[in-house]
Motif scaffolding. Sequence first.
Motif, PDB file in Angstrom:
ATOM      1  N   GLY A  40       0.743  -1.240   0.000  1.00 45.95           N
ATOM      2  CA  GLY A  40       0.000   0.000   0.000  1.00 45.95           C
ATOM      3  C   GLY A  40       0.772   1.289   0.000  1.00 45.95           C
ATOM      4  N   HIS A  41       2.080   1.256   0.272  1.00 43.69           N
ATOM      5  CA  HIS A  41       2.863   2.472   0.064  1.00 43.69           C
ATOM      6  C   HIS A  41       4.298   2.108  -0.314  1.00 43.69           C
ATOM      7  CE1 HIS A  41       4.053   3.119   4.638  1.00 43.69           C
ATOM      8  NE2 HIS A  41       4.466   1.969   4.172  1.00 43.69           N
ATOM      9  N   LEU A  42       5.011   3.082  -0.869  1.00 41.82           N
ATOM     10  CA  LEU A  42       6.324   2.833  -1.463  1.00 41.82           C
ATOM     11  C   LEU A  42       7.378   2.431  -0.455  1.00 41.82           C
ATOM     12  CD1 LEU A  42       6.345   5.899  -3.900  1.00 41.82           C
ATOM     13  CD2 LEU A  42       6.129   3.499  -4.567  1.00 41.82           C
ATOM     14  N   LEU A  43       7.151   2.714   0.803  1.00 39.06           N
ATOM     15  CA  LEU A  43       8.149   2.398   1.826  1.00 39.06           C
ATOM     16  C   LEU A  43       8.214   0.916   2.171  1.00 39.06           C
ATOM     17  CD1 LEU A  43       7.425   5.534   3.952  1.00 39.06           C
ATOM     18  CD2 LEU A  43       9.721   4.906   3.193  1.00 39.06           C
ATOM     19  N   ASP A  44       7.219   0.147   1.789  1.00 40.23           N
ATOM     20  CA  ASP A  44       7.229  -1.290   2.077  1.00 40.23           C
ATOM     21  C   ASP A  44       7.828  -2.040   0.894  1.00 40.23           C
ATOM     22  OD1 ASP A  44       6.136  -1.147   4.617  1.00 40.23           O
ATOM     23  OD2 ASP A  44       4.083  -1.158   3.861  1.00 40.23           O
ATOM     24  N   LEU A  45       8.989  -2.623   1.096  1.00 43.88           N
ATOM     25  CA  LEU A  45       9.672  -3.354   0.037  1.00 43.88           C
ATOM     26  C   LEU A  45       9.381  -4.845   0.156  1.00 43.88           C
ATOM     27  CD1 LEU A  45      11.940  -2.999  -2.265  1.00 43.88           C
ATOM     28  CD2 LEU A  45      13.354  -4.213  -0.602  1.00 43.88           C
ATOM     29  N   ALA A  46       8.836  -5.411  -0.918  1.00 41.59           N
ATOM     30  CA  ALA A  46       8.621  -6.858  -0.991  1.00 41.59           C
ATOM     31  C   ALA A  46       9.810  -7.493  -1.696  1.00 41.59           C
ATOM     32  CB  ALA A  46       7.344  -7.178  -1.745  1.00 41.59           C
ATOM     33  N   PRO A  56      13.569   2.729   5.791  1.00 43.39           N
ATOM     34  CA  PRO A  56      13.674   4.002   6.507  1.00 43.39           C
ATOM     35  C   PRO A  56      13.440   5.212   5.611  1.00 43.39           C
ATOM     36  CG  PRO A  56      15.847   3.061   6.127  1.00 43.39           C
ATOM     37  CD  PRO A  56      14.860   2.018   5.725  1.00 43.39           C
ATOM     38  N   ASP A  57      13.569   5.020   4.280  1.00 37.15           N
ATOM     39  CA  ASP A  57      13.339   6.129   3.348  1.00 37.15           C
ATOM     40  C   ASP A  57      13.233   5.542   1.946  1.00 37.15           C
ATOM     41  OD1 ASP A  57      13.324   9.168   3.004  1.00 37.15           O
ATOM     42  OD2 ASP A  57      14.852   8.574   1.545  1.00 37.15           O
ATOM     43  N   ILE A  58      12.540   6.244   1.058  1.00 39.28           N
ATOM     44  CA  ILE A  58      12.436   5.802  -0.331  1.00 39.28           C
ATOM     45  C   ILE A  58      12.484   7.006  -1.274  1.00 39.28           C
ATOM     46  CG2 ILE A  58       9.919   5.801  -0.462  1.00 39.28           C
ATOM     47  CD1 ILE A  58      12.408   3.199  -1.955  1.00 39.28           C
ATOM     48  N   GLY A  59      13.111   8.104  -0.811  1.00 41.76           N
ATOM     49  CA  GLY A  59      13.235   9.288  -1.637  1.00 41.76           C
ATOM     50  C   GLY A  59      11.935  10.060  -1.738  1.00 41.76           C
ATOM     51  N   ALA A  98      20.837  -1.050  -7.567  1.00 39.77           N
ATOM     52  CA  ALA A  98      21.371  -0.601  -6.283  1.00 39.77           C
ATOM     53  C   ALA A  98      21.898   0.831  -6.379  1.00 39.77           C
ATOM     54  CB  ALA A  98      22.474  -1.543  -5.825  1.00 39.77           C
ATOM     55  N   SER A  99      22.552   1.171  -7.489  1.00 35.85           N
ATOM     56  CA  SER A  99      23.083   2.529  -7.661  1.00 35.85           C
ATOM     57  C   SER A  99      21.955   3.543  -7.781  1.00 35.85           C
ATOM     58  CB  SER A  99      23.963   2.589  -8.911  1.00 35.85           C
ATOM     59  OG  SER A  99      25.098   1.765  -8.762  1.00 35.85           O
ATOM     60  N   LEU A 100      20.903   3.174  -8.506  1.00 35.57           N
ATOM     61  CA  LEU A 100      19.751   4.066  -8.642  1.00 35.57           C
ATOM     62  C   LEU A 100      19.131   4.356  -7.286  1.00 35.57           C
ATOM     63  CD1 LEU A 100      17.701   5.510 -10.551  1.00 35.57           C
ATOM     64  CD2 LEU A 100      16.393   3.375 -10.520  1.00 35.57           C
ATOM     65  N   ILE A 101      18.984   3.328  -6.464  1.00 38.34           N
ATOM     66  CA  ILE A 101      18.382   3.509  -5.138  1.00 38.34           C
ATOM     67  C   ILE A 101      19.275   4.366  -4.258  1.00 38.34           C
ATOM     68  CG2 ILE A 101      17.701   2.305  -3.028  1.00 38.34           C
ATOM     69  CD1 ILE A 101      16.908  -0.054  -4.916  1.00 38.34           C
ATOM     70  N   ARG A 102      20.573   4.049  -4.234  1.00 32.68           N
ATOM     71  CA  ARG A 102      21.502   4.813  -3.395  1.00 32.68           C
ATOM     72  C   ARG A 102      21.491   6.300  -3.747  1.00 32.68           C
ATOM     73  NH1 ARG A 102      24.813  -0.022  -3.995  1.00 32.68           N
ATOM     74  NH2 ARG A 102      25.282  -0.888  -1.926  1.00 32.68           N
ATOM     75  N   ALA A 103      21.313   6.601  -5.037  1.00 32.54           N
ATOM     76  CA  ALA A 103      21.370   7.991  -5.488  1.00 32.54           C
ATOM     77  C   ALA A 103      20.100   8.776  -5.181  1.00 32.54           C
ATOM     78  CB  ALA A 103      21.643   8.024  -6.993  1.00 32.54           C
ATOM     79  N   ASN A 104      19.037   8.091  -4.735  1.00 35.45           N
ATOM     80  CA  ASN A 104      17.744   8.770  -4.605  1.00 35.45           C
ATOM     81  C   ASN A 104      17.110   8.676  -3.224  1.00 35.45           C
ATOM     82  OD1 ASN A 104      16.703   9.838  -7.391  1.00 35.45           O
ATOM     83  ND2 ASN A 104      17.763   7.916  -7.836  1.00 35.45           N
ATOM     84  N   VAL A 105      17.838   8.193  -2.240  1.00 28.48           N
ATOM     85  CA  VAL A 105      17.281   8.114  -0.889  1.00 28.48           C
ATOM     86  C   VAL A 105      18.145   8.922   0.071  1.00 28.48           C
ATOM     87  CG1 VAL A 105      16.199   5.871  -1.306  1.00 28.48           C
ATOM     88  CG2 VAL A 105      18.515   5.963  -0.351  1.00 28.48           C
ATOM     89  N   ARG A 106      17.557   9.294   1.200  1.00 34.75           N
ATOM     90  CA  ARG A 106      18.240  10.159   2.158  1.00 34.75           C
ATOM     91  C   ARG A 106      19.296   9.431   2.976  1.00 34.75           C
ATOM     92  NH1 ARG A 106      12.970  11.470   1.574  1.00 34.75           N
ATOM     93  NH2 ARG A 106      12.430  13.669   1.246  1.00 34.75           N
ATOM     94  N   ARG A 124      23.225  12.649   7.534  1.00 41.32           N
ATOM     95  CA  ARG A 124      21.781  12.670   7.295  1.00 41.32           C
ATOM     96  C   ARG A 124      21.089  11.591   8.126  1.00 41.32           C
ATOM     97  NH1 ARG A 124      18.339  15.181   3.359  1.00 41.32           N
ATOM     98  NH2 ARG A 124      16.357  15.186   4.488  1.00 41.32           N
ATOM     99  N   PHE A 125      19.928  11.921   8.665  1.00 38.13           N
ATOM    100  CA  PHE A 125      19.126  10.935   9.389  1.00 38.13           C
ATOM    101  C   PHE A 125      17.671  11.056   8.946  1.00 38.13           C
ATOM    102  CE2 PHE A 125      18.480  14.705  11.943  1.00 38.13           C
ATOM    103  CZ  PHE A 125      17.138  14.615  12.337  1.00 38.13           C
ATOM    104  N   SER A 126      16.932   9.987   9.123  1.00 37.38           N
ATOM    105  CA  SER A 126      15.488   9.972   8.896  1.00 37.38           C
ATOM    106  C   SER A 126      14.920   8.949   9.858  1.00 37.38           C
ATOM    107  CB  SER A 126      15.171   9.597   7.451  1.00 37.38           C
ATOM    108  OG  SER A 126      13.791   9.715   7.197  1.00 37.38           O
ATOM    109  N   GLN A 127      14.167   9.410  10.832  1.00 45.74           N
ATOM    110  CA  GLN A 127      13.779   8.552  11.954  1.00 45.74           C
ATOM    111  C   GLN A 127      12.281   8.674  12.238  1.00 45.74           C
ATOM    112  OE1 GLN A 127      16.105   6.665  13.017  1.00 45.74           O
ATOM    113  NE2 GLN A 127      15.122   5.648  14.729  1.00 45.74           N
ATOM    114  N   VAL A 128      11.628   7.510  12.413  1.00 45.54           N
ATOM    115  CA  VAL A 128      10.202   7.457  12.728  1.00 45.54           C
ATOM    116  C   VAL A 128      10.027   7.105  14.203  1.00 45.54           C
ATOM    117  CG1 VAL A 128       7.965   6.461  12.126  1.00 45.54           C
ATOM    118  CG2 VAL A 128       9.774   6.606  10.400  1.00 45.54           C
TER     119      VAL A 128
END
Length: 561
Positions: A103-109, A131-134, A168-176, A380-384
């Motif tokens: 249901g949302h982009l933060l959940d990776l299957a 923890p983040d998905i850009g 992996a490079s695409l993901i690394r370049a687009n998340v916090r 950088r941090f991103s914390q829930v």
Amino acid sequence: MKAGADFDPIELEIFWSRLLSVVDEAAVALLRTAFSTVVRESNDFTVVLMDADGDSIADTNIGTPSFVGILPKTLRQCLAQIPIEDWQEGDCIVTNDPWMTAGHLLDLAMLAPIFRHGRLIGFSGSMAHLPDIGGALFSADCREVIEEGIRIPPTKFLRRGEENHDLASLIRANVRVPEQVIGDFYAQVAAHAVCARKISDFFEVSGLEDLTAISAALQHRADRAMRAAIDDLPDGTYRSVLIADGYDGEETRIACAVKVTGSELHVDYAGSSKQIARGLNSVMNFTYALSVYPLKCALDPTTPRNEGSYRSIIVTAPEGSILNPIYPAACNARQLTGHLLAGAIYKCLAQVIPDKVIAESGTAPTLRSVFSGNDRFGNRFSQVLFGSGGMGASARSDGHSCTPFPTNTGCGSIEAFEVAAPLIVWRKELIADSGGAGQYRGGLGQEIEVEVVANGDIQLSLMADRQKNPPEGLMGGRRGAAVSIRRQDGSEPHPKSRSVLSPGQRLILRYAGAGGFGDPSKRAHDEMLRDLKDGYVTIAGLERDYGVRLEEIAGESAVRR
């Protein structure tokens, strides 16, 4: 090869326990190798074992119910895009498409084939909240899913055990926080490796050649148990309506009809709010999971769960509604809608089995706060913050305080939270009188006070409800206390939007209390005195909510002694 009928009950139970231990060990591997506190502290993940047909055999006991029944659906959709002949040993396929996952982009299957002697015999599946998905910060105020982050179609993260460097490079370049995100990817990879190894061990000791027969037997048992539980309900259609705050005055309306026909049950959400241009939309997979889970809890809580548990249950919602939105609907904060479904369903079932349901909980929906920026060292941090309100009372007992339901994601260690971000938690305490009055009192909410100790401003994203419509009680029980959010200076940030916190500012979060159960006048006076002694209620609260004075109940107690 054994057929389902060839397993005697003891043998079947032993095999079931071993298969459950397989997914639980895999889940522990994910938990202990995860980089983010979202997984390792708050348990926002799951691991599932599926047979060669993609039907679930066993779900881990330590994951979150928000993912119940979803991964088999994800697998079937992935197989439609990546043909089965292209799945090789060592592959790990990933996607976070909200309409395919949870249901949302933060959940990776993540899905991986399991082979034995060169033959495909099953699949392992995992889901974890990243923890983040850009894109926009985890928030409720986006208008389209495009804004909410990177959307990954079914893609191989590992090919025959080797990393797909382009992905992996695409993901690394687009998340916090790329180290945490990719670290959690590999935590899921570790879980799949453990699952494959333990399944191999299972075959060595069980004498089975594949999972076909044992899967059929376990699914049949689960199906039979759930059908028997539904068959005990009187046939009929039971209806309820639940109102939540929604977004900027546009309330969320959940219309629920539970129709029982023999051993089958249909949950229909016709009449619910239309999808909106904000992130409160709950895609059908999430709506399904948060519907079947509370039914499983109420009707058949002890039988092992797998694909068979839900064959007798149908869940429908109108396309284009807030419970079945059409792409590109925003859905980042879908929990603000999906978590309401347990309360709507239980209001229906209370009409026939009030002794098996609970009142609305203060974490339905959950209040989430996200903090993001740079720490004092420039990292950088991103914390829930995963805090919890009270759990609803039942016909047998008071609700648990600060206990999540229908999710079970825990707050985790405050020390770990403070280490991961430039934040100090000054207070985390129960709120007196916040549990709804009743013969059985609702669980208490809590107040958490957080201070920013960064060198500069940080982003804050709030996802909250229940400020105007607090959790309701059942069978005469009263409402719990409402949510409130304020800064130390008394100003109130938008409850479903992003804002800024400056160094030294404090945020005070009051999580909702839960609804009570039963007529408050029937509550035992000894229980009232115990609550007073423990600080769960005040003298003023007793007089207001229960209509009694301390002198009356204290005198009665002294006479009995």
